[in-house]
Design a protein around this motif. Structure first.
Motif, PDB file in Angstrom:
ATOM      1  N   THR A  77      10.808   3.959   1.585  1.00 35.19           N
ATOM      2  CA  THR A  77       9.783   3.678   2.578  1.00 35.19           C
ATOM      3  C   THR A  77       8.939   4.909   2.887  1.00 35.19           C
ATOM      4  N   VAL A  78       9.428   6.098   2.521  1.00 33.78           N
ATOM      5  CA  VAL A  78       8.625   7.313   2.699  1.00 33.78           C
ATOM      6  C   VAL A  78       7.323   7.201   1.907  1.00 33.78           C
ATOM      7  N   GLY A  79       7.386   6.527   0.756  1.00 31.63           N
ATOM      8  CA  GLY A  79       6.192   6.368  -0.056  1.00 31.63           C
ATOM      9  C   GLY A  79       5.186   5.414   0.536  1.00 31.63           C
ATOM     10  N   VAL A  80       5.613   4.618   1.482  1.00 34.71           N
ATOM     11  CA  VAL A  80       4.725   3.672   2.151  1.00 34.71           C
ATOM     12  C   VAL A  80       4.260   4.223   3.484  1.00 34.71           C
ATOM     13  N   ASP A  81       5.217   4.746   4.243  1.00 39.39           N
ATOM     14  CA  ASP A  81       4.939   5.263   5.579  1.00 39.39           C
ATOM     15  C   ASP A  81       5.757   6.536   5.783  1.00 39.39           C
ATOM     16  N   PRO A  82       5.163   7.704   5.561  1.00 42.56           N
ATOM     17  CA  PRO A  82       5.930   8.942   5.720  1.00 42.56           C
ATOM     18  C   PRO A  82       6.566   9.092   7.095  1.00 42.56           C
TER      19      PRO A  82
ATOM     20  N   ASN B  18       6.098  18.476   0.844  1.00 42.80           N
ATOM     21  CA  ASN B  18       5.873  19.914   0.905  1.00 42.80           C
ATOM     22  C   ASN B  18       6.512  20.690  -0.231  1.00 42.80           C
ATOM     23  N   SER B  19       7.301  20.026  -1.046  1.00 42.73           N
ATOM     24  CA  SER B  19       7.960  20.724  -2.133  1.00 42.73           C
ATOM     25  C   SER B  19       7.038  20.825  -3.331  1.00 42.73           C
TER      26      SER B  19
ATOM     27  N   PRO C 290       0.840  -1.206   0.000  1.00 42.84           N
ATOM     28  CA  PRO C 290       0.000   0.000   0.000  1.00 42.84           C
ATOM     29  C   PRO C 290       0.876   1.256   0.000  1.00 42.84           C
ATOM     30  N   LEU C 291       0.490   2.257  -0.770  1.00 39.28           N
ATOM     31  CA  LEU C 291       1.250   3.497  -0.852  1.00 39.28           C
ATOM     32  C   LEU C 291       0.468   4.641  -0.208  1.00 39.28           C
ATOM     33  N   ALA C 292       1.195   5.535   0.428  1.00 37.55           N
ATOM     34  CA  ALA C 292       0.577   6.705   1.045  1.00 37.55           C
ATOM     35  C   ALA C 292       0.270   7.752  -0.025  1.00 37.55           C
TER      36      ALA C 292
ATOM     37  N   ALA D 177      11.712  13.820   8.131  1.00 32.20           N
ATOM     38  CA  ALA D 177      12.373  14.910   7.426  1.00 32.20           C
ATOM     39  C   ALA D 177      12.347  14.684   5.918  1.00 32.20           C
ATOM     40  N   LEU D 178      12.631  13.452   5.482  1.00 29.97           N
ATOM     41  CA  LEU D 178      12.563  13.165   4.053  1.00 29.97           C
ATOM     42  C   LEU D 178      11.131  13.270   3.553  1.00 29.97           C
ATOM     43  N   ALA D 179      10.171  12.849   4.369  1.00 29.06           N
ATOM     44  CA  ALA D 179       8.770  12.955   3.973  1.00 29.06           C
ATOM     45  C   ALA D 179       8.373  14.406   3.775  1.00 29.06           C
TER      46      ALA D 179
END
Length: 826
Positions: free
Chosen positions: A729-734, A746-747, A609-611, A739-741
């Motif tokens: 993994t940011v794409g799965v669980d921010p 936000n960009s 699953p992707l966020a 910080a990377l999320a």
């Protein structure tokens, strides 16, 4: 008949966007489609869908009467007369990814259209001073395209009238329009086949003999069976193709055939002026604004072509370039579309004598600085031979000729044309693109950056496409790009034979605080076949020089990453719950700083699953401007599915951040779903546009929708952690890396193709205890990987430790190496 004036500049340009697919379907159903090439300048900016080979892509020529009538563009600096039929400074041209040029050109800079003073109904009918007007000045390739569509409609009608009511195919309509276009003497990458000639095209349609009729012939058209030629080979390779020419006229014609490029440089005159907009003289443009200018005379001999360019670091203000010939005739204006730091015009068959270039900026800009300029003349020269070079055709007769030429000595494109000139003063010009691919093995070559006209901040100023013939059995492919001037944002991506993007990077520094002079792309285990390197320079360019060179270094098997102590067999036993640390030694052998991270995966595949990022749900309908859901798709994914669920029928367009790949779904009930399948779906940001199904009698109805997405591929191995963390993994669980999320979510950078600025600036600094490893070229570092077995005792665990890099400006990840691991839980 379908006319279009919209599009984008995806890279890679695979032609799979919904508009291109719809156009191809319409053409297959017998509908002729005409579309504008775009208004971004001639340096490789032809937009999609005009880049498709089936539509009729139209650029713009100049018609300067309106400038003189309105004293616009510095026309009052001339003697009040003007010349037409040069290529407009705004006309999108160049060579597309598929190796095509515009098909033809038509007037587009500028014209008059009927309007109305009833501005409540006709909201755009205002003059330059903001007053309601019964006529309206308009232009761009959005003018050229409908003019050509009108001519196409006349061609269809003329054909029907002499062929028993049968309709011509879209391919025949295009063939008749391009074959009868007037050769202007501009290079093919600007003019295609030449200037639209409606009368000649209609006469050719009335005369054409085929299964639908054999009418009486009129006119003297030469009809060529192909509207463009594209040849691909290694550098310095002889290539050939065939063209068939038919005399569609009423009398015999003797035809001479040759090739042509406009590349024989005769004179180069350059210098630097200083413009102080506070003290310099000024003129008032058609909007009543004062434009300060400096006049620069230069003297040339008669030639086939004159190019004049200027560059100044003036953004956010617009550079303007006006050209007046030795007799005082208003001849060229750069018609800027935004802040570009660059302007260019060109003139066909310039007369000998002293010309004057006027370099201008807004008086209110306060600009006070240098302007670099150059004037260059060139003549025609041949680029190959045509055999036979001369022949006579009776009415209705055809002759097939062989075109022999040679690709450039270095990778890149040469824009030539095949010229057929008859004794009846008929000319048919067929664009010939000679593309030298990047050959097998390690290669280094150079290219040149000029600039665009500022069409949208962050939009395309110039694009270059290179084909790479990747051989079998390569461990990795690395492409390093070095710029001589880093003061502009440049993107590069590498796409495979399947059209998926495997590497997407920029020249923005890892901390996003500065622009660098280098970009590095990688792909591990590249699939043999044709890969595409796309380089896109964005607006504004530097302005510190007129041109700059860049160097491309293609290398194989250069990745140096090792982990000798990584467990590699079931005979290696690791105790359950007991951490084992493995150092991974990494060396940056590229030309740019790289941000490395470890991406551990199991050999087991499953659904991930992707966020959903960038929006709050539910999303209102109609979707507000700038609300674009997006997802960060990991690498090693073979299927990516996005789903929209709404309270009314909606459709979905799902696309990779750089524009392509792209996939569309029509409404299915109150929702839509798109699945992208590939050996590896492009890793990085994917976005979606959601549309409501119309038509509506009034405004689109209010409503709401929700979106979700999932990926299918190699599962993350949660038993393996590292000192770098795993960007994907940011794409799965921010929450896995806040910080990377934040940087990702936000960009505004993932909206670059929607016109957002591409200027680099400070970004969030990762505050996590772990973070990617940043190494400069030649540096070595270590990633500490920790395996904490969590499977049941006796389980044999198999996985892949991928070492990747990420560009935090594009959010594009790329894999460098696969380090397999195997162990048994003890």
């Amino acid at each position: 008949m379908l006319n279009e004036s919209f599009g984008g500049n995806p890279f890679p340009d695979t032609g799979d966007d919904p508009i291109s697919l719809a156009d191809n379907a319409a053409i297959a159903a017998g509908v002729t489609v005409v579309t504008s090439t775009g208004d971004a300048g001639t340096a490789g900016t032809v937009g999609s869908p005009a880049s498709s080979g089936q539509v009729i892509g139209v650029g713009a020529t100049t018609t300067f009467r309106a400038y003189v009538q309105l004293t616009d563009g510095g026309a009052q600096l001339s003697n009040g007369t003007w010349t037409n039929n040069n290529i407009s400074g705004l006309s999108s041209g160049g060579i597309t990814q598929a190796g095509r040029t515009p098909d033809l050109v038509a007037p587009g800079d500028l014209g008059w259209a009927l309007c109305s003073t009833d501005t409540a109904l006709y909201e755009g009918c205002f003059d330059a001073l903001g007053e309601p007007s019964p006529i309206q000045e308009f232009g761009g390739t959005s003018q050229s395209s409908p003019l050509t569509a009108g001519a196409a409609a006349l061609v269809i009608e003329a054909y029907e009238n002499t062929h028993g009511g049968a309709k011509p195919t879209p391919g025949l309509v295009k063939q008749l329009l391009t074959s009868t276009a007037t050769d202007l003497g501009h290079p093919a990458y600007e003019q295609g086949s030449g200037l639209l000639d409606s009368l000649a095209a209609v006469q050719a349609a009335e005369s054409w003999h085929d299964a639908n009729g054999s009418p009486t012939r009129i006119g003297n058209a030469l009809i060529v069976n192909k509207n463009q030629l594209t040849e691909l080979a290694d550098p310095g390779t002889s290539v050939s193709d065939k063209l068939t020419v038919t005399n569609d006229g009423a009398t015999s014609q003797t035809v001479s055939a040759t090739t042509r490029t406009v590349s024989k440089v005769m004179q180069t005159i350059s210098g630097t002026d200083t413009l102080n907009t506070v003290t310099a003289p000024a003129y008032l443009d058609g909007f009543g604004f004062a434009r300060s200018f400096v006049a620069q005379p230069f003297t040339i001999n008669a030639a086939d072509r004159l190019d004049v360019s200027m560059a100044a670091a003036s953004a956010p203000f617009l550079d303007r370039l006006t050209l007046v010939d030795p007799n005082g005739v208003f001849t060229a204006f750069s018609i800027p579309q935004g802040a570009a730091n660059f302007a260019h015009v060109d003139v066909r068959f310039p007369i000998a004598g002293t010309w004057t270039a006027f370099f201008a900026m807004s008086q209110s800009s306060g600009f006070n600085g240098p302007i670099a300029w150059q004037a260059q003349t060139s003549d025609f020269k041949t680029d190959g031979t045509v055999s036979p070079s001369s022949f006579t055709l009776a009415p209705g007769a055809s002759r097939t000729v062989t075109v022999n030429s040679q690709t450039s000595s270095k990778p890149g494109d040469v824009s030539a044309s095949v010229q057929f000139v008859s004794s009846a003063n008929t000319t048919a010009s067929v664009p010939l693109t000679l593309r030298a691919q990047v050959p097998d093995g390690n290669t280094t070559f150079t290219g040149t950056i000029t600039g665009g006209n500022g069409r949208s901040a962050g939009g395309v100023a110039q694009s270059n496409f290179y084909f790479l013939n990747v051989p079998k059995h390569q461990d990795d492919l690395g492409i390093g790009i070095t710029l001589s001037d880093p003061n502009e944002v440049v993107f590069a991506n590498l796409s495979g034979p399947d059209g998926q993007v495997y590497s997407f990077a920029s020249n923005v520094s890892p901390d996003e605080t500065e622009l660098l002079n280098s970009i590095q792309l990688y792909r591990r285990d590249p699939t043999p076949g044709r890969w595409v390197l796309s380089i896109e320079v964005t607006n504004p360019v530097s302005g510190l020089e007129l041109t700059q060179n860049f160097k491309v270094r293609v290398r194989y098997d250069t990745v140096k990453i090792s982990a000798p102590s990584l467990p590699d067999s079931a005979g290696t036993k690791l105790a359950a719950g007991v951490p084992v640390t493995v150092p991974v030694k990494v060396r940056n052998n590229g030309v740019a700083p790289l941000t490395f991270f470890a991406d551990p995966r199991l050999t087991t595949a499953g659904t991930i699953p992707l966020a959903t990022l960038g929006v709050s749900q539910p999303i209102p309908l109609p979707t507000p401007d700038g609300v674009i859901p997006f997802w960060l798709v990991p690498s090693e994914i073979t299927a990516f599915t996005a789903v929209a669920t709404a309270d009314q029928p909606v459709n979905m367009d799902l696309f990779y951040q750089s524009g392509d790949p792209d996939q569309y779904s029509a409404a299915v009930g109150n929702g839509a779903s798109v699945t992208v399948n590939a050996p590896q779906v492009s890793p990085g940001i994917w976005e979606t546009d959601i549309g409501q199904n119309g038509p509506f009698n009034g405004p689109a109805p209010a409503g709401s929708l929700s979106v979700s997405a999932s990926a299918f591929g190699q599962l993350f191995d949660n038993a393996v952690t590292s000192s770098t963390g795993d960007f994907f993994t940011v794409g799965v669980d921010p929450a896995s890396s806040p910080a990377l999320a934040e940087i990702v979510a936000n960009s505004a950078k993932h909206h670059l193709l929607n016109g957002a600025s591409a200027t680099a600036g400070p970004s969030a600094t990762p505050a996590d205890t772990t973070g990617p490893l940043v190494l400069n070229p030649g540096q070595t570092g270590t990633i500490m990987v920790t395996i904490t077995p969590s499977a049941a005792r006796g389980t044999v665990v198999k996985g892949h430790l991928y070492i990747d890099t990420v560009d935090l400006f594009t959010d594009g990840g790329q894999e460098l190496i696969d380090l397999p691991y195997t162990y048994k839980v003890n």
